[in-house]
Design a protein around this motif. Structure first.
Motif, short mmCIF file in Angstrom:
data_model
loop_
_atom_site.label_atom_id
_atom_site.label_comp_id
_atom_site.label_asym_id
_atom_site.label_seq_id
_atom_site.Cartn_x
_atom_site.Cartn_y
_atom_site.Cartn_z
N LEU A 29 0.87 -1.16 -0.11
CA LEU A 29 -0.26 0.07 0.07
C LEU A 29 0.95 1.25 0.00
N ARG A 30 2.01 1.22 0.91
CA ARG A 30 2.73 2.54 0.89
C ARG A 30 3.48 2.71 -0.72
N GLY A 31 3.53 1.59 -1.65
CA GLY A 31 4.18 1.73 -2.97
C GLY A 31 3.02 2.00 -3.91
N ALA A 32 1.62 2.15 -3.58
CA ALA A 32 0.83 2.23 -4.43
C ALA A 32 0.86 3.80 -5.03
N PRO A 33 0.17 3.77 -6.17
CA PRO A 33 -0.01 5.07 -6.65
C PRO A 33 -1.01 5.83 -6.09
N GLY A 34 -1.85 5.42 -5.25
CA GLY A 34 -3.07 5.98 -4.83
C GLY A 34 -3.90 5.24 -4.18
N PRO A 35 -5.21 5.29 -3.91
CA PRO A 35 -5.99 4.37 -3.34
C PRO A 35 -6.06 3.23 -4.26
N VAL A 36 -5.91 1.96 -3.82
CA VAL A 36 -6.18 0.77 -4.63
C VAL A 36 -7.04 -0.25 -3.94
N ASN A 37 -7.74 -1.16 -5.10
CA ASN A 37 -8.61 -2.03 -4.74
C ASN A 37 -7.76 -3.43 -4.15
N THR A 38 -8.55 -4.29 -3.67
CA THR A 38 -8.15 -5.45 -3.11
C THR A 38 -7.21 -6.37 -4.17
N ALA A 39 -7.82 -6.37 -5.37
CA ALA A 39 -7.02 -7.38 -6.21
C ALA A 39 -5.81 -6.66 -6.63
N TRP A 40 -5.71 -5.46 -6.60
CA TRP A 40 -4.22 -4.75 -6.82
C TRP A 40 -3.32 -5.23 -5.78
N VAL A 41 -3.88 -5.12 -4.42
CA VAL A 41 -2.89 -5.70 -3.54
C VAL A 41 -2.82 -7.17 -3.59
N GLN A 42 -3.63 -7.96 -4.09
CA GLN A 42 -3.30 -9.35 -3.90
C GLN A 42 -2.46 -9.74 -5.05
N GLU A 43 -2.50 -8.85 -6.28
CA GLU A 43 -1.36 -9.04 -7.34
C GLU A 43 -0.13 -8.81 -6.99
N ARG A 44 0.19 -7.57 -6.19
CA ARG A 44 1.43 -7.26 -5.60
C ARG A 44 2.12 -8.27 -4.63
N LEU A 45 1.15 -8.91 -3.85
CA LEU A 45 1.67 -9.91 -3.00
C LEU A 45 2.54 -10.98 -3.65
N GLY A 46 1.66 -11.41 -4.96
CA GLY A 46 2.33 -12.48 -5.62
C GLY A 46 2.64 -13.83 -4.84
N GLN A 47 1.73 -14.25 -3.81
CA GLN A 47 2.19 -15.55 -3.00
C GLN A 47 0.91 -16.39 -3.27
N ASP A 48 0.18 -16.30 -4.24
CA ASP A 48 -1.07 -17.26 -4.32
C ASP A 48 -1.91 -17.27 -3.11
N LEU A 49 -2.14 -16.00 -2.60
CA LEU A 49 -3.15 -15.96 -1.71
C LEU A 49 -4.30 -15.59 -2.02
N ALA A 50 -5.26 -16.19 -1.61
CA ALA A 50 -7.01 -16.19 -1.89
C ALA A 50 -7.24 -14.73 -1.68
N TYR A 51 -8.28 -14.29 -2.38
CA TYR A 51 -8.69 -13.00 -2.40
C TYR A 51 -9.30 -12.70 -0.99
N THR A 52 -10.00 -13.63 -0.63
CA THR A 52 -10.58 -13.47 0.87
C THR A 52 -9.61 -13.30 1.81
N THR A 53 -8.24 -13.98 1.75
CA THR A 53 -7.30 -13.72 2.64
C THR A 53 -6.75 -12.50 2.67
N VAL A 54 -6.57 -11.85 1.53
CA VAL A 54 -6.41 -10.27 1.46
C VAL A 54 -7.23 -9.60 2.00
N ILE A 55 -8.38 -9.64 1.76
CA ILE A 55 -9.72 -9.05 2.33
C ILE A 55 -9.62 -8.96 3.83
N THR A 56 -9.33 -10.11 4.39
CA THR A 56 -9.24 -10.40 5.75
C THR A 56 -8.17 -9.49 6.34
N ILE A 57 -6.96 -9.43 5.82
CA ILE A 57 -5.83 -8.91 6.15
C ILE A 57 -6.13 -7.22 6.16
#
Length: 130
Positions: A29-57
């Motif tokens: 999030l600190r490296g994001a160009p501005g407000p981002v959606n959950t899918a953007w965060v999920q893609e940046r983590l690149g660890q095969d995390l489920a969308y629901t896991t990212v939402i929970t975090i």
């Protein structure tokens, strides 16, 4: 332990340290160009995390005041609201709040500090007094 469907039996998942995923999400999030959606965060983590896991975090970080969110359609966009130092301080405060003898915990903590850290703490406390 029986194999999970769809899982490679030769692949073992590594158990993450407490707070590791939160730190990774905050860094993204600190490296994001501005407000981002959950899918953007999920893609940046690149660890095969489920969308629901990212939402929970993200939701847990929001509850801690570490991230901000605003409604964007039916979901949210997220921004960083705290540094790693802020998050560490929050964890330290929670540990302290959970103890009955706060004075003993603080005394034990202070006496276990390295000399440089103790000097820094004393300087910070002196600034607060001024």
């Amino acid at each position: 332990m029986p194999d999970e469907p769809g899982r490679d039996p030769g692949r073992r998942s590594r158990r993450r340290a407490q707070g590791e995923l939160e730190a990774l999400v905050l860094a993204a999030l600190r490296g994001a160009p501005g407000p981002v959606n959950t899918a953007w965060v999920q893609e940046r983590l690149g660890q095969d995390l489920a969308y629901t896991t990212v939402i929970t975090i993200l939701t847990r970080l929001h509850a801690k005041g570490a991230v901000a969110r605003e409604r964007a359609g039916r979901s949210f966009v997220w921004t960083s609201g705290a540094s790693e130092a802020d998050l560490a301080a929050l964890r330290m405060r929670r540990v302290l709040d959970a103890e009955k003898d706060r004075e003993a915990v603080l005394a034990s903590f202070v006496t276990s500090l390295e000399e440089d850290d103790e000097r820094t703490l004393r300087a910070l406390l002196a600034q607060e007094e001024d």
